[in-house]
Design a protein around this motif. Structure first.
Motif, PDB file in Angstrom:
ATOM      1  N   VAL A 198       0.853  -1.189   0.000  1.00 20.90           N
ATOM      2  CA  VAL A 198       0.000   0.000   0.000  1.00 20.90           C
ATOM      3  C   VAL A 198       0.890   1.240   0.000  1.00 20.90           C
ATOM      4  O   VAL A 198       2.062   1.181   0.392  1.00 20.90           O
ATOM      5  N   GLU A 199       0.330   2.342  -0.445  1.00 21.09           N
ATOM      6  CA  GLU A 199       1.053   3.613  -0.460  1.00 21.09           C
ATOM      7  C   GLU A 199       0.302   4.607   0.411  1.00 21.09           C
ATOM      8  O   GLU A 199      -0.908   4.796   0.243  1.00 21.09           O
ATOM      9  N   LEU A 200       1.020   5.236   1.357  1.00 19.68           N
ATOM     10  CA  LEU A 200       0.418   6.163   2.301  1.00 19.68           C
ATOM     11  C   LEU A 200       1.051   7.539   2.130  1.00 19.68           C
ATOM     12  O   LEU A 200       2.273   7.677   2.141  1.00 19.68           O
ATOM     13  N   TYR A 201       0.214   8.554   1.993  1.00 21.67           N
ATOM     14  CA  TYR A 201       0.657   9.912   1.695  1.00 21.67           C
ATOM     15  C   TYR A 201       0.217  10.863   2.800  1.00 21.67           C
ATOM     16  O   TYR A 201      -0.961  10.853   3.203  1.00 21.67           O
ATOM     17  N   PHE A 202       1.158  11.699   3.249  1.00 22.09           N
ATOM     18  CA  PHE A 202       0.897  12.580   4.379  1.00 22.09           C
ATOM     19  C   PHE A 202       1.073  14.047   3.989  1.00 22.09           C
ATOM     20  O   PHE A 202       1.797  14.363   3.052  1.00 22.09           O
TER      21      PHE A 202
END
Length: 401
Positions: free
Chosen positions: A187-191
């Protein structure tokens, strides 16, 4: 008036598991779901801790994809990767999962009522009269124990005053095709506060360039709806917009996620709260199925024991057992959520780079931790002098939250 031993309001996975366990014990159980079918409408990203499938014998046919790790992106695009040798989580089809668990409850003897909403309840003598409405027709049932598995907007929990203290995230998600994600098992998590105030965005791969692309925002940090931020993200976020390219939206769904739980009190007289109704959700990630299914198991066991013995105080053990098992982890994620909400994007950029450049720390995380053990990650952090020294300037935020 029909009389039951247990009435469960809410036919999601957690409510269905409670109904399954009580019905399996021979208790006359009613499972009530306000929608016309189980699993609809969708509200969830559908990522479930892998061990939940072993612990709760979840239906494998609901699995769409495996997750072995994640890519973490800072606001300015710095990225580090956390990878595990084994499967950490599964991405599931919630319609299949919910339906199969409801069928399991039915096969165990539970009575199911779809398109049926609880609009009120009252106590009469030692039992509860639950007022229900099905396609405009009102009717009442009586129960010895009432289980609230309604979710975040629980009528029951609000009426008895147990819902206070929870915060909420608003989420929106597109299921899309033609998405260029990094790897099908990550998964890719963006902040960053510009696009994801109070939470983060994600790309969750499914299969063949198909993915779930979504985000949550904290309603206390912005007055704009999550739809505004997701459209903004797909158009202007320099990394996500490139990955989406000519992607096509094939389904849209969203929902509300409670944070800053769990509620300390989840039993009131003979009313038992489970899942989102009880705030049994990680405030850092919004994940609640694993904790909720555990709560359902504890609740089913304790309710059965209570109805067998008739001793009212037995129900209180459910709350105590859940708190002892998961209270520290969930309260830690609540504290961490409050701290993260204080960081500026520049501060997040610095923290991400410090963590990402410390390969020894990341290797330990990959070896010893999972997506369910965030408190353990924190303990590894404070045991790493090099990392701790670089982050010490943020110490005041831990005391001013």
């Amino acid at each position: 008036m029909e009389i039951y031993d247990v009435v469960v309001v809410g036919g999601g996975p957690i409510g269905s598991r409670v109904a399954y366990l009580t019905a399996k014990k021979g208790l006359k159980t009613l499972l009530v779901e306000e929608h016309k079918t189980f699993g609809k409408p969708l509200h969830c990203a559908g990522k479930i801790y892998a061990k939940a499938f072993e612990e709760f014998n979840l239906p494998k046919e609901a699995i769409i994809n495996e997750v072995k790790g994640a890519y973490f992106y800072s606001p300015d695009g710095y990225m580090f990767k956390v990878s595990r040798s084994e499967v950490d989580s599964y991405i599931v089809d919630r319609e299949v999962l919910d339906l199969k668990l409801a069928e399991r409850a039915y096969d165990a003897g539970a009575i199911l009522k779809l398109n049926t909403k609880c609009y009120n309840f009252e106590k009469k003598n030692q039992d509860y009269v639950v007022k229900l409405k099905q396609e405009g027709l009102k009717f009442e049932v009586k129960t010895r124990v009432l289980v609230d598995a309604e979710g975040w907007n629980s009528l029951i929990a609000r009426r008895i005053g147990l819902h206070k203290g929870l915060g909420y995230l608003k989420g929106i998600q597109y299921e899309m095709v033609n998405v260029d994600f990094n790897h099908e098992n990550f998964v890719e998590l963006y902040f960053g506060n510009k696009f994801f105030p109070g939470f983060f965005g994600w790309i969750i791969p499914l299969e063949d360039r198909k993915a779930r692309v979504g985000l949550c925002v904290n309603k206390d940090l912005t007055s704009k709806p999550p739809t505004y931020y997701l459209k903004k993200t797909l158009k202007f976020n320099p990394r996500i917009s490139k990955k989406i390219g000519k992607g096509k939206i094939i389904r849209v769904f969203g929902g509300i996620i409670p944070i800053h739980g769990p509620l300390k009190k989840i039993v009131w007289d003979k009313i038992v709260l489970v899942g989102d109704s009880a705030g049994q959700v990680k405030s850092t990630t919004g994940g609640g199925l694993y904790f909720g299914l555990n709560a359902a198991g504890l609740a089913g066991k304790i309710i059965s024991k209570f109805l067998e013995t008739g001793e009212p105080k037995i129900l209180e053990f459910y709350g105590k057992m859940f708190w002892e098992k998961f209270g520290k982890e969930l309260k830690f994620t609540s504290l961490l959520r409050r701290i993260l909400d204080k960081f500026s994007d520049d501060e997040l950029n610095y923290i991400f780079k410090v963590i990402g450049e410390n390969r020894k720390f990341l290797a330990k995380v990959e070896e010893e931790c999972s997506s369910q053990t965030q408190f353990k990650v924190f303990r590894l952090m404070i045991k790493n002098p090099k990392l701790l020294l670089k982050l010490v300037k943020f110490t005041p935020k831990f005391f001013l939250w």
